[in-house]
Design a protein around this motif. Structure first.
Motif, PDB file in Angstrom:
ATOM      1  N   GLY B  71      42.979  26.710 -28.052  1.00  0.00           N
ATOM      2  CA  GLY B  71      43.103  25.811 -29.193  1.00  0.00           C
ATOM      3  C   GLY B  71      43.353  24.370 -28.799  1.00  0.00           C
ATOM      4  N   ARG B  72      43.169  24.045 -27.493  1.00  0.00           N
ATOM      5  CA  ARG B  72      43.351  22.658 -27.080  1.00  0.00           C
ATOM      6  C   ARG B  72      42.119  21.849 -27.495  1.00  0.00           C
ATOM      7  NH1 ARG B  72      44.857  24.179 -20.935  1.00  0.00           N
ATOM      8  NH2 ARG B  72      42.915  25.282 -21.276  1.00  0.00           N
ATOM      9  N   ASP B  73      42.334  20.579 -27.826  1.00  0.00           N
ATOM     10  CA  ASP B  73      41.256  19.727 -28.314  1.00  0.00           C
ATOM     11  C   ASP B  73      40.330  19.344 -27.165  1.00  0.00           C
ATOM     12  OD1 ASP B  73      39.921  18.071 -30.272  1.00  0.00           O
ATOM     13  OD2 ASP B  73      40.782  16.375 -29.192  1.00  0.00           O
ATOM     14  N   THR B  74      39.057  19.788 -27.226  1.00  0.00           N
ATOM     15  CA  THR B  74      38.132  19.559 -26.119  1.00  0.00           C
ATOM     16  C   THR B  74      37.850  18.071 -25.905  1.00  0.00           C
ATOM     17  OG1 THR B  74      37.112  21.689 -26.571  1.00  0.00           O
ATOM     18  CG2 THR B  74      35.879  20.196 -25.174  1.00  0.00           C
ATOM     19  N   PHE B  75      37.745  17.299 -27.007  1.00  0.00           N
ATOM     20  CA  PHE B  75      37.460  15.870 -26.876  1.00  0.00           C
ATOM     21  C   PHE B  75      38.558  15.160 -26.070  1.00  0.00           C
ATOM     22  CE2 PHE B  75      37.526  11.473 -28.696  1.00  0.00           C
ATOM     23  CZ  PHE B  75      36.331  11.071 -28.139  1.00  0.00           C
ATOM     24  N   SER B  76      39.821  15.479 -26.380  1.00  0.00           N
ATOM     25  CA  SER B  76      40.916  14.866 -25.628  1.00  0.00           C
ATOM     26  C   SER B  76      40.870  15.292 -24.165  1.00  0.00           C
ATOM     27  CB  SER B  76      42.265  15.276 -26.223  1.00  0.00           C
ATOM     28  OG  SER B  76      42.304  14.968 -27.581  1.00  0.00           O
ATOM     29  N   ARG B  77      40.518  16.570 -23.941  1.00  0.00           N
ATOM     30  CA  ARG B  77      40.460  17.062 -22.566  1.00  0.00           C
ATOM     31  C   ARG B  77      39.331  16.393 -21.790  1.00  0.00           C
ATOM     32  NH1 ARG B  77      43.600  20.956 -21.186  1.00  0.00           N
ATOM     33  NH2 ARG B  77      42.311  21.964 -19.605  1.00  0.00           N
ATOM     34  N   ILE B  78      38.232  16.091 -22.482  1.00  0.00           N
ATOM     35  CA  ILE B  78      37.122  15.390 -21.818  1.00  0.00           C
ATOM     36  C   ILE B  78      37.563  13.993 -21.398  1.00  0.00           C
ATOM     37  CG2 ILE B  78      34.891  14.284 -22.243  1.00  0.00           C
ATOM     38  CD1 ILE B  78      34.137  16.764 -23.859  1.00  0.00           C
ATOM     39  N   LEU B  79      38.290  13.298 -22.306  1.00  0.00           N
ATOM     40  CA  LEU B  79      38.757  11.952 -21.977  1.00  0.00           C
ATOM     41  C   LEU B  79      39.680  11.984 -20.759  1.00  0.00           C
ATOM     42  CD1 LEU B  79      39.477  10.490 -25.521  1.00  0.00           C
ATOM     43  CD2 LEU B  79      37.610   9.895 -23.981  1.00  0.00           C
ATOM     44  N   TYR B  80      40.607  12.951 -20.751  1.00  0.00           N
ATOM     45  CA  TYR B  80      41.522  13.046 -19.610  1.00  0.00           C
ATOM     46  C   TYR B  80      40.789  13.516 -18.352  1.00  0.00           C
ATOM     47  CZ  TYR B  80      45.837  11.836 -21.940  1.00  0.00           C
ATOM     48  OH  TYR B  80      46.838  11.140 -22.558  1.00  0.00           O
ATOM     49  N   GLY B  81      39.773  14.374 -18.529  1.00  0.00           N
ATOM     50  CA  GLY B  81      38.972  14.811 -17.389  1.00  0.00           C
ATOM     51  C   GLY B  81      38.261  13.637 -16.731  1.00  0.00           C
ATOM     52  N   GLY B  82      37.881  12.650 -17.547  1.00  0.00           N
ATOM     53  CA  GLY B  82      37.238  11.457 -17.012  1.00  0.00           C
ATOM     54  C   GLY B  82      38.159  10.708 -16.060  1.00  0.00           C
ATOM     55  N   ARG B  83      39.454  10.791 -16.297  1.00  0.00           N
ATOM     56  CA  ARG B  83      40.417  10.129 -15.391  1.00  0.00           C
ATOM     57  C   ARG B  83      40.357  10.740 -14.004  1.00  0.00           C
ATOM     58  NH1 ARG B  83      44.371   7.295 -18.624  1.00  0.00           N
ATOM     59  NH2 ARG B  83      45.950   7.202 -17.013  1.00  0.00           N
ATOM     60  N   VAL B  84      40.272  12.085 -13.953  1.00  0.00           N
ATOM     61  CA  VAL B  84      40.158  12.757 -12.650  1.00  0.00           C
ATOM     62  C   VAL B  84      38.877  12.309 -11.954  1.00  0.00           C
ATOM     63  CG1 VAL B  84      39.919  14.976 -11.499  1.00  0.00           C
ATOM     64  CG2 VAL B  84      41.449  14.756 -13.455  1.00  0.00           C
ATOM     65  N   ALA B  85      37.768  12.302 -12.728  1.00  0.00           N
ATOM     66  CA  ALA B  85      36.479  11.913 -12.156  1.00  0.00           C
ATOM     67  C   ALA B  85      36.536  10.483 -11.626  1.00  0.00           C
ATOM     68  CB  ALA B  85      35.384  12.054 -13.204  1.00  0.00           C
ATOM     69  N   LEU B  86      37.138   9.596 -12.422  1.00  0.00           N
ATOM     70  CA  LEU B  86      37.211   8.187 -12.015  1.00  0.00           C
ATOM     71  C   LEU B  86      38.061   8.016 -10.760  1.00  0.00           C
ATOM     72  CD1 LEU B  86      36.687   5.183 -12.578  1.00  0.00           C
ATOM     73  CD2 LEU B  86      38.718   5.146 -13.995  1.00  0.00           C
ATOM     74  N   LYS B  87      39.172   8.738 -10.719  1.00  0.00           N
ATOM     75  CA  LYS B  87      40.068   8.632  -9.570  1.00  0.00           C
ATOM     76  C   LYS B  87      39.345   9.051  -8.294  1.00  0.00           C
ATOM     77  CE  LYS B  87      44.125  11.016  -8.602  1.00  0.00           C
ATOM     78  NZ  LYS B  87      45.282  11.739  -9.135  1.00  0.00           N
ATOM     79  N   GLY B 256      31.379  19.942 -22.380  1.00  0.00           N
ATOM     80  CA  GLY B 256      31.807  19.639 -21.015  1.00  0.00           C
ATOM     81  C   GLY B 256      30.688  19.050 -20.170  1.00  0.00           C
ATOM     82  N   GLY B 257      29.442  19.354 -20.523  1.00  0.00           N
ATOM     83  CA  GLY B 257      28.316  18.884 -19.708  1.00  0.00           C
ATOM     84  C   GLY B 257      27.872  17.477 -20.037  1.00  0.00           C
ATOM     85  N   ILE B 258      27.995  17.090 -21.316  1.00  0.00           N
ATOM     86  CA  ILE B 258      27.457  15.795 -21.744  1.00  0.00           C
ATOM     87  C   ILE B 258      28.059  14.600 -20.984  1.00  0.00           C
ATOM     88  CG2 ILE B 258      27.362  14.197 -23.706  1.00  0.00           C
ATOM     89  CD1 ILE B 258      26.723  16.684 -25.437  1.00  0.00           C
ATOM     90  N   PRO B 259      29.399  14.517 -20.826  1.00  0.00           N
ATOM     91  CA  PRO B 259      29.921  13.359 -20.081  1.00  0.00           C
ATOM     92  C   PRO B 259      29.401  13.297 -18.642  1.00  0.00           C
ATOM     93  CG  PRO B 259      31.640  14.968 -20.482  1.00  0.00           C
ATOM     94  CD  PRO B 259      30.486  15.348 -21.339  1.00  0.00           C
ATOM     95  N   LEU B 260      29.184  14.472 -18.059  1.00  0.00           N
ATOM     96  CA  LEU B 260      28.661  14.533 -16.688  1.00  0.00           C
ATOM     97  C   LEU B 260      27.268  13.907 -16.634  1.00  0.00           C
ATOM     98  CD1 LEU B 260      29.873  15.725 -14.169  1.00  0.00           C
ATOM     99  CD2 LEU B 260      28.778  17.879 -14.675  1.00  0.00           C
ATOM    100  N   ILE B 261      26.433  14.255 -17.615  1.00  0.00           N
ATOM    101  CA  ILE B 261      25.068  13.726 -17.643  1.00  0.00           C
ATOM    102  C   ILE B 261      25.083  12.219 -17.906  1.00  0.00           C
ATOM    103  CG2 ILE B 261      22.902  13.765 -18.920  1.00  0.00           C
ATOM    104  CD1 ILE B 261      23.311  16.709 -19.356  1.00  0.00           C
ATOM    105  N   LEU B 262      25.919  11.778 -18.864  1.00  0.00           N
ATOM    106  CA  LEU B 262      25.958  10.351 -19.185  1.00  0.00           C
ATOM    107  C   LEU B 262      26.422   9.531 -17.981  1.00  0.00           C
ATOM    108  CD1 LEU B 262      27.357  10.294 -22.831  1.00  0.00           C
ATOM    109  CD2 LEU B 262      25.010  10.046 -22.045  1.00  0.00           C
ATOM    110  N   THR B 263      27.435  10.039 -17.262  1.00  0.00           N
ATOM    111  CA  THR B 263      27.924   9.320 -16.088  1.00  0.00           C
ATOM    112  C   THR B 263      26.844   9.226 -15.019  1.00  0.00           C
ATOM    113  OG1 THR B 263      30.075  10.258 -16.572  1.00  0.00           O
ATOM    114  CG2 THR B 263      29.827   9.190 -14.458  1.00  0.00           C
ATOM    115  N   THR B 264      26.191  10.370 -14.745  1.00  0.00           N
ATOM    116  CA  THR B 264      25.126  10.378 -13.747  1.00  0.00           C
ATOM    117  C   THR B 264      24.034   9.386 -14.121  1.00  0.00           C
ATOM    118  OG1 THR B 264      25.548  12.720 -13.493  1.00  0.00           O
ATOM    119  CG2 THR B 264      23.577  11.875 -12.472  1.00  0.00           C
ATOM    120  N   LEU B 265      23.612   9.457 -15.386  1.00  0.00           N
ATOM    121  CA  LEU B 265      22.553   8.585 -15.881  1.00  0.00           C
ATOM    122  C   LEU B 265      22.957   7.125 -15.723  1.00  0.00           C
ATOM    123  CD1 LEU B 265      19.994   9.696 -17.089  1.00  0.00           C
ATOM    124  CD2 LEU B 265      20.924   9.320 -19.362  1.00  0.00           C
TER     125      LEU B 265
END
Lengths: 314, 286
Positions: B71-87, B256-265
């Motif tokens: 029941g965790r909010d996926t959108f919030s998790r994607i935003l926080y996941g981006g922090r890991v990717a950026l780091k 979960g896949g969309i941010p990965l594609i947008l970043t790559t693109l």
């Protein structure tokens, strides 16, 4: 040519040997005793002593390395910690599943990507060229493991057209083929665009060369000029690319095998890592790396055969 | 002299701004940076707040990208996941760029045997397919973000080093380096003042192109359970959790896949546009 062949072969052997040394030192670089790591913290001292003796852990490290290399050369990669089956047999059983996936993935990408790149180069700035460009960018931007997951979602879970997991019934070729489609699609997709782009770029360059104009002026058929003369030269960078990109292809294969539960080398390595079954990890990684180096070697030799200038550069 | 340099810079900027792929890439890249940096302020929910009654819900006005199995909010998790990717991307690119530059210059200016040895090392590192190297390492160390970072750095160094080496070799016997040498300049001065500025451009472009590779490696390893560990949000762990419930809901693996594609693109477009504008020789043909 012979001198080049020997130099190139020597270099490959050196790299394989270096890989063995690195793999081996990785095991010894980590803090802690390999036997305890392999058997877990709750292993009895007797079990640890037995394991240490069996794996020659009581010998000095350099001697262990010599024993390992000696055994590996004769095809003995040790035994599975749990089942005690020979690692070599386990790898050979699974090699076919990985090889068929790699060749199917690369194969369909080459069959589609190379002609697409040729056509785009022959007719630049047409709708065909434009579509090739879009396909290239779109397929390169999607990581292969995401392609696997999304293919699974669309074709197995959503549409139920294709089987989701496994490699098919042994002996039933049709079933095995059905199980190969999705993983091969996922492994090859990125390469369609990559190859098309590469072939297009080098074809455009070659098509401007004087000898192509001469061939045309002599009245040769356009197809003969394109596929017989231009592509023969334009394909060279592409062959290097396939050789260099083979590592990425292996990575994609590992992901596809894990996601589709296909019993290949990648799945074997992953499962062994999870079970901390080191002899299997070591053996399977060594085989996968050696295969990769072999492919790069073959692609380099192929290029030296097609293009004499390369032979002098090593 | 100074005026013409400024004019050239303006022209390059204009050239870049007329390249729609470059501008599009730049927008995506800025979006990636902004969403990662400002995640705590943008995210509508705490990424780890569990809400069992709302588990596996579809995207809606309340949960923009749906919720996961807890029941965790996926959108919030994607935003926080981006922090890991950026780091990972920021540390990975900067460390491997600097180390690659140093090793490349050593290979290019050092003695022949050292050059050959370094080339052999680079080839050996590149001989390992990344995932297999990661699997072998994680088998020994256990999964962690630090291991992912180490693998990313080790596998990226050879490509930077090769570019730096090629540039150093071609500069080694040019007239202006000879002149500098005859004036008594030390090796350190030559490398820092003359070689580094000449190879920095291509290295930075390679860095931009390298970000998608690094982000993909992180997501891939986390997907396999070899990188970032739950409950920390990462695009890879979101995909992994989504893969496990793929028969119940498609939304997690889609989101979960969309941010990965947008970043790559974004980084691919930006890198290619920068290359076309600043270094047209690179990437032509091969």
């Amino acid at each position: 040519m012979t001198a080049y062949l020997f130099k190139r072969l020597g270099l490959s052997m050196a790299v394989v040997l270096a890989v063995v040394v690195v793999l081996f030192s990785l095991l010894h670089m980590i803090p802690g005793d390999p036997a305890t790591i392999a058997l877990g913290p709750r292993a009895t001292p007797e079990a640890i002593a037995r394991y240490a003796a069996k794996m020659h852990l009581d010998q000095p490290v350099w001697k262990q390395l010599v024993i390992y290399v000696g055994n590996a050369v004769t095809g003995d990669l040790g035994v599975d910690v749990f089942s005690e089956r020979p690692v070599t047999t386990m790898i050979l059983e699974r090699l076919g599943f990985s090889m068929s996936l790699v060749f199917a993935g690369m194969g369909w990408a080459a069959v589609l990507g190379i002609p697409l790149g040729c056509l785009a180069a022959v007719k630049p700035n047409t709708w065909l060229d434009w579509i090739t460009g879009v396909i290239s960018v779109a397929t390169i931007a999607v990581p292969s493991f995401l392609v696997s997951i999304w293919a699974l979602l669309i074709f197995a879970v959503g549409l139920r057209w294709l089987p989701a997991i496994g490699a098919g019934e042994p002996g039933d070729l049709g079933d095995q083929f059905l199980h190969l489609i999705m993983p091969a699609f996922a492994v090859g997709l990125g390469w369609v665009g990559y190859l098309a782009r590469m072939v297009r770029a080098s074809m455009l360059e070659v098509m401007g060369e004087p000898y192509i104009r001469s061939a045309r002026a002599f009245g040769l058929k356009p197809n003969k000029v394109i596929f017989g003369y231009a592509l023969r030269v334009a394909i060279l960078p592409t062959i290097t690319l396939i050789g260099m990109g083979f590592g990425g292809l292996i990575s994609a294969t590992v992901f596809a095998e894990i996601i589709f539960a296909r019993p290949g080398i990648g799945k074997l390595i992953f499962d062994s890592v999870m079970a901390r079954n080191f002899p299997v990890v070591q053996g399977a990684v060594l085989v996968a790396t050696a295969l990769y180096i072999l492919v790069v070697l073959i692609s380099d030799i192929l290029i030296a055969m097609l293009d004499p200038r390369v032979r002098d550069s090593l | 002299m100074r005026e013409s340099a400024a004019r050239e810079r303006r022209e390059k900027l204009k050239l870049f701004l007329t390249n729609w792929q470059g501008v599009f890439g730049l927008i995506l890249v800025l979006l990636f940076f902004a969403s990662a940096i400002f995640a705590p302020w943008i995210a509508p929910y705490d990424p780890n707040a569990i809400d069992i009654p709302a588990r596996l819900s579809k995207p809606s006005a309340i949960h923009l990208a749906g919720t996961d199995q807890l029941g965790r909010d996926t959108f919030s998790r994607i935003l926080y996941g981006g922090r890991v990717a950026l780091k990972i991307a920021a540390i990975g690119v900067s460390v491997s760029l600097v180390v690659g530059l140093l090793l490349g210059m050593i290979a290019g200016f050092g003695p022949r045997w050292l050059d050959n040895l370094l080339l052999l090392v680079f080839d050996t590192v590149r001989a390992f397919p990344t995932v297999i190297l990661a699997l072998a390492t994680v088998a020994l160390t256990g999964p962690s973000l630090a291991v992912v970072l180490a693998i990313v750095i080790v596998t990226s160094i050879p490509s930077y080093a090769r570019i730096a080496r090629t540039a150093a070799l071609s500069l080694r016997n040019t007239d202006f380096i000879m002149a500098e040498r005859s004036l008594g300049a030390g090796l350190g001065r030559i490398l820092w003042h003359h070689v580094t500025p000449n190879v920095m451009g291509p290295l930075l472009i390679l860095g931009a192109m390298d970000v998608p590779v690094i982000v993909t490696v992180e997501a891939g390893l986390s997907f396999l359970g070899l990188g970032v560990l739950p409950p920390t949000a990462s695009w890879g762990t979101i995909l992994n959790e989504g893969y496990l419930v793929i028969r119940d809901t498609p939304w997690m693996v889609i989101a979960g896949g969309i941010p990965l594609i947008l970043t790559t693109l974004g980084f691919t477009f930006l890198g290619e546009a920068l290359r076309d504008v600043f270094d047209p020789r690179m990437g032509r043909g091969r």
